[in-house]
Design an enzyme around this catalytic site. Sequence first.
Site, PDB file in Angstrom:
ATOM      1  N   THR A  44      24.828  50.572 -11.596  1.00  0.00           N
ATOM      2  CA  THR A  44      23.766  50.304 -12.789  1.00  0.00           C
ATOM      3  C   THR A  44      22.845  51.330 -12.835  1.00  0.00           C
ATOM      4  OG1 THR A  44      24.357  48.206 -12.520  1.00  0.00           O
ATOM      5  CG2 THR A  44      22.519  48.521 -13.827  1.00  0.00           C
ATOM      6  N   SER A  84       7.152  55.988 -26.656  1.00  0.00           N
ATOM      7  CA  SER A  84       6.116  56.301 -27.533  1.00  0.00           C
ATOM      8  C   SER A  84       5.519  57.690 -26.496  1.00  0.00           C
ATOM      9  CB  SER A  84       4.909  55.373 -27.347  1.00  0.00           C
ATOM     10  OG  SER A  84       5.290  54.052 -27.232  1.00  0.00           O
TER      11      SER A  84
END
EC number: 2.3.1.35
Lengths: 405, 405
Positions: free
Chosen positions: B190, B405
């Site tokens: 993963t 962001s």
Amino acid sequence: MAVGLNPPAKLAPVQGIELGIAEAGIRYSNRADLVVLSLCEGSTCAAVFTKNKCCAAPVTLARDHLAAASVRALVINSGNANAVTGETGMRNAEQSCAMVAQAMGVDASQVLPFSTGVIGEQLNMSAMTSGIPQAVANLDVDNWLSAAEALMTTDTIAKAVSTTVTLAGKPVTITGMAKGSGMICPNMATMLAYVATDAALPQALLQECLHRGVDDSFNRITVDGDTSTNDALVLMATGKSGFELKDLESEVGQQFYNALERVLVELATAIVRDAEGATKFVRIDVRHAERVDDAKAIAFSIAHSPLVKTALFASDPNWGRILMALGKADVSALEMSRVNIQIGDVALIVKGEPATTYHEALGKQVFSQAEIGITIDLGLGAASFHVWTSDLSHDYVSINADYRS
Amino acid sequence: MAVGLNPPAKLAPVQGIELGIAEAGIRYSNRADLVVLSLCEGSTCAAVFTKNKCCAAPVTLARDHLAAASVRALVINSGNANAVTGETGMRNAEQSCAMVAQAMGVDASQVLPFSTGVIGEQLNMSAMTSGIPQAVANLDVDNWLSAAEALMTTDTIAKAVSTTVTLAGKPVTITGMAKGSGMICPNMATMLAYVATDAALPQALLQECLHRGVDDSFNRITVDGDTSTNDALVLMATGKSGFELKDLESEVGQQFYNALERVLVELATAIVRDAEGATKFVRIDVRHAERVDDAKAIAFSIAHSPLVKTALFASDPNWGRILMALGKADVSALEMSRVNIQIGDVALIVKGEPATTYHEALGKQVFSQAEIGITIDLGLGAASFHVWTSDLSHDYVSINADYRS
């Protein structure tokens, strides 16, 4: 805090149901924390309980009592869950029922006990002993709101709702209350909720209404994927309206069920709107799945994803995380090239690829709203499922890192 | 931030493996974000990939190339996952392989592509076009650490480890690197991880080592229960040490496997130690289950619970939440009266009830540590499973609410 949720409007009493409240001091002083609810003779009662294998003493006892006798009273405390409390916990639950039975002149087996609060501590029985007679002494048909307030733990707002419908010419009332805002992932009811009607329903029909209703409401909500040890939903019918329901498939049967479903959905979504730390209320619709279970697996995979939930909190249309959560659901029928996704009214994915009309500002506008809809169309079959959930915020962490202090 | 995790110690090169790095400017400038890894002729290579149904273009292509040809190179970029990018994404992955093939004089089908970063944006192909020749130009056996750094996204620390064991009189090296700290829930590997040895292993044996190794390491970690679209773990064997492994069950076979497992476990747990916002490193052991799947379901139920994770963050031994998560796992064999639970060395639950020796201060002491062990003994059978996980902190929310962001 709660997203688009106002304090309960005026609640209609249900003839045949009285509620009494006490400040028993179970965990905190100077707050109502104990409710006794009495049902008139001849009422029917149905309930669903948590499927958590580590269920609390009151859950085990309530299940037994419900099977054994006609229910005449409920006793509900907040502040302590009486869970993982061993034989002492079971004795305390039994004693609580016995005290209510004595104060009301019914049999202990006709009393269902419920507890919510901290797990693993013994119930304060001196508080129960002094509180129960107080609660019984102020039994009143108009106490639904005070009772809803007494159930609250991390809830920021009391949750209760009423509806009155005219069935076969008779006004029929359904009123319910619920508590819960964390440890919410339904596998049956996932919190405490009590709903009563003055319609008459035979036991089997009441049970059928309850199971259908729970599947359409409380089994479609999740806050954090955690299932409590104490959850229960109780549906009561007193028959005092003079309206008797005999067949759920009849026209009045459907009208009754629709009214009941509205109450259950309103209570269930109230829990999500008041979810711990929630700033967003989100409905996830999965459509055109091959099987309902596939739609459900995908809806919950998205609703449980911490990465989707933090993106919702941030009002950031980081939609790759929705795709990630869609793909991680174990649904072998999924074909990405058939998938369409909308957020609000904005097309995001068309046939598995980013919509050419999509741009970031459109997504941002949708994700900035307090109420958000996400629709996944799998393009495979006729099955669908929807869930309601909340976002994952700093306040969720604060509330759950500080809850016991 | 990372819990008990230091920068990689000196990494031993693996003869037959060279790594080249470039600052391609895929998403950010002035940071290494592209790695080319070359394997000598005659190497074997095995890989496992994400089971996320919405897997990325490079995952699909790498799987195809691995099946079709002997692998001679990997090309790995950070900053962009090339996932949910449709046909353009697939063409970009193919073109990346072709560019590496051209620069190295091999066939495009011998190159495996890997990407990690933001989902749903097209790969910056001008960055790839300028970066690939640069990376190929600085191929070197000693570049493991720089390569591990180039893979990082929200990782706070590079993850790489080496071990050298003497097998049949010959020194055999295993060196690996990994990236990942969020969207971590194993279903195969993963994250991205690359492990190489200079032992010789025929393809089938390498594959067997990989599957066993992944089951014992990367399939036992979770940060947030989310499975990425791009995960891959690649195991490579060059044979340059002169040691050839023929049988995993032989004594040297077991020695080799143990060394490999150590490397894989160290890389996998490094990801958990560096989990987004982690302040705690937690191992959950479930013992004496009837079936391994039962032990696994319980271990992951506890590891995934946001309420357990926030209690760990708060150093609050609110152990009722562990019981809740134990009970919500769908394990029908569970009998609470047989369950014993320990946190660290402290007995918490004995035969389903709170231990008489337990008191809050003992629990607080264990939960205040940075590394915590939780042991659940089901008292049923001989099966067991363990997982490693992290807590859920304010920083997890901040990192994932701010990531884009």
